[in-house]
Scaffold this active site. Structure first.
Site, PDB file in Angstrom:
ATOM      1  CE  LYS A  14      -2.330   1.653   3.790  1.00 45.69           C
ATOM      2  NZ  LYS A  14      -2.211   3.120   3.893  1.00 45.69           N
ATOM      3  CG  ASP A  25      -4.723   4.635   1.661  1.00 47.92           C
ATOM      4  OD1 ASP A  25      -5.858   5.097   1.478  1.00 47.92           O
ATOM      5  OD2 ASP A  25      -4.219   4.470   2.796  1.00 47.92           O
ATOM      6  CE  LYS A  77      -7.618   6.923   4.066  1.00 48.70           C
ATOM      7  NZ  LYS A  77      -6.190   6.591   4.035  1.00 48.70           N
ATOM      8  CG  ASP A 118     -12.359  18.199  -5.476  1.00 50.39           C
ATOM      9  OD1 ASP A 118     -13.324  18.964  -5.691  1.00 50.39           O
ATOM     10  OD2 ASP A 118     -11.196  18.606  -5.367  1.00 50.39           O
ATOM     11  CB  THR A 175     -10.783   3.858  12.576  1.00 50.35           C
ATOM     12  OG1 THR A 175      -9.544   4.070  11.912  1.00 50.35           O
ATOM     13  CG2 THR A 175     -11.484   2.675  11.974  1.00 50.35           C
ATOM     14  NE  ARG A 179       2.300   1.746  13.173  1.00 47.65           N
ATOM     15  CZ  ARG A 179       1.479   2.490  13.885  1.00 47.65           C
ATOM     16  NH1 ARG A 179       1.970   3.370  14.739  1.00 47.65           N
ATOM     17  NH2 ARG A 179       0.172   2.352  13.751  1.00 47.65           N
TER      18      ARG A 179
HETATM   19  O1  C5P Z   1       1.251   0.350  11.141  1.00 39.29           O
HETATM   20  P1  C5P Z   1      -0.184  -0.079  11.055  1.00 39.29           P
HETATM   21  O2  C5P Z   1      -0.363  -1.582  10.900  1.00 39.29           O
HETATM   22  O3  C5P Z   1      -1.038   0.491  12.172  1.00 39.29           O
HETATM   23  O4  C5P Z   1      -0.686   0.577   9.682  1.00 39.29           O
HETATM   24  C1  C5P Z   1      -2.012   0.524   9.257  1.00 39.29           C
HETATM   25  C2  C5P Z   1      -2.171   1.250   7.963  1.00 39.29           C
HETATM   26  O5  C5P Z   1      -3.549   1.321   7.651  1.00 39.29           O
HETATM   27  C3  C5P Z   1      -1.675   2.696   7.964  1.00 39.29           C
HETATM   28  O6  C5P Z   1      -1.219   2.996   6.641  1.00 39.29           O
HETATM   29  C4  C5P Z   1      -2.904   3.496   8.296  1.00 39.29           C
HETATM   30  O7  C5P Z   1      -2.873   4.793   7.776  1.00 39.29           O
HETATM   31  C5  C5P Z   1      -3.981   2.670   7.595  1.00 39.29           C
HETATM   32  N1  C5P Z   1      -5.331   2.843   8.128  1.00 39.29           N
HETATM   33  C6  C5P Z   1      -5.674   2.564   9.443  1.00 39.29           C
HETATM   34  N2  C5P Z   1      -6.962   2.728   9.869  1.00 39.29           N
HETATM   35  C7  C5P Z   1      -7.889   3.164   9.024  1.00 39.29           C
HETATM   36  C8  C5P Z   1      -7.570   3.458   7.698  1.00 39.29           C
HETATM   37  C9  C5P Z   1      -6.263   3.279   7.284  1.00 39.29           C
HETATM   38  O8  C5P Z   1      -4.835   2.152  10.220  1.00 39.29           O
HETATM   39  N3  C5P Z   1      -9.134   3.283   9.438  1.00 39.29           N
END
Ligand code: C5P
Length: 232
Positions: free
Chosen positions: A32, A59, A61, A64, A119, A211
């Site tokens: 992503k 991603d 998003k 507009d 979220t 992460r």
């Molecule tokens: O590092 P981690 O596993 O928390 O990363 C989750 C990814 O998903 C990040 O790129 C974050 O921006 C994205 N994301 C999220 N929650 C959402 C939408 C996107 O964690 N509701």
């Protein structure tokens, strides 16, 4: 497309991204690319990651007026990514325009999925800032239905919502779920998390994992563990 693990490449530069991706010599993971990397490096980073053989969820998003989103999607379709997204809050006409822009002359197009309520938005914030007073679960499901009615392929949602999205929008409507953590891992800033095995159990189609893989001591082993637990 079947179930798969998508690695969130939340890096600030092309160098960091390629240092990370160079570790994967066998299988090329689905990745992503988000706003940070795209704005820092431009479309060239997408072309280069694609050239290396990865599938890509871009991603960005979009949100507009329909005409602007349609034209922007027409640019993105030529990057040949696998999944793009937009905000369902842009309404059904915007989502339909996005699909038109994304569709190539031969009728093919990347998958298009919608963000419902972020979220990071909770009930109180939604009521105070957006003047939306319905229960947030209802709002999320309504946005998911709008996305389906506009012809989109699925939504980004919390793993806790995936089951209900499938019940409301159909089993074929894709659920792409972040917020995944290993049972023995750090939760970090994610509030509501699931393990890859639980996400599989509740029927997520794709999990987005950042992460737990990118910050792992051995990212390839962490990725493989994730695939084992989620895809089996
Ligand atoms: O590092 P981690 O596993 O928390 O990363 C989750 C990814 O998903 C990040 O790129 C974050 O921006 C994205 N994301 C999220 N929650 C959402 C939408 C996107 O964690 N509701």
């Amino acid at each position: 497309m079947g179930k798969d693990v998508i690695i969130a490449c939340d890096f600030a530069s092309a160098k960091q991204t390629f240092d990370f991706l160079d570790q994967f010599t066998d299988k090329k993971p689905f990745v992503k690319i988000g706003m940070e990397l795209f704005y820092a490096e431009g479309p060239q980073i997408v072309r280069e990651i694609k050239r290396r053989g990865h599938r890509i969820f871009l991603d960005l998003k979009l949100h507009d007026i329909p005409n602007t989103v349609k034209k922007a999607m027409a640019v993105l379709r030529d990057l040949d990514v696998d999944i793009c997204n937009l905000h369902a809050a842009g309404t059904i006409p915007m989502m339909k325009a996005a699909l038109e822009g994304l569709t190539r002359p031969d009728g093919t197009r990347p998958l298009l999925i919608a963000v419902t309520q972020l979220t990071s938005t909770d009930q109180a914030t939604m009521e105070r800032d957006l003047l939306i007073e319905r229960p947030i679960d209802e709002v999320v499901m309504h946005y998911a239905k709008n996305a389906r009615d506009a012809g989109l392929d699925g939504v980004v949602c919390s793993p806790l919502e995936a089951q209900k999205v499938h019940a409301v929008c159909g089993a074929d409507f894709l659920t792409v779920t972040p917020g995944v953590r290993f049972a023995d891992g750090d939760v970090g800033d994610q509030k509501r998390v699931m393990t890859p095995a639980q996400a599989k159990e509740i029927g997520s189609d794709y999990i987005v994992v950042g992460r737990p893989i990118t910050a792992a001591e051995d990212p390839v082993a962490a990725y493989e563990r994730c695939v084992r637990e989620f895809v089996g």
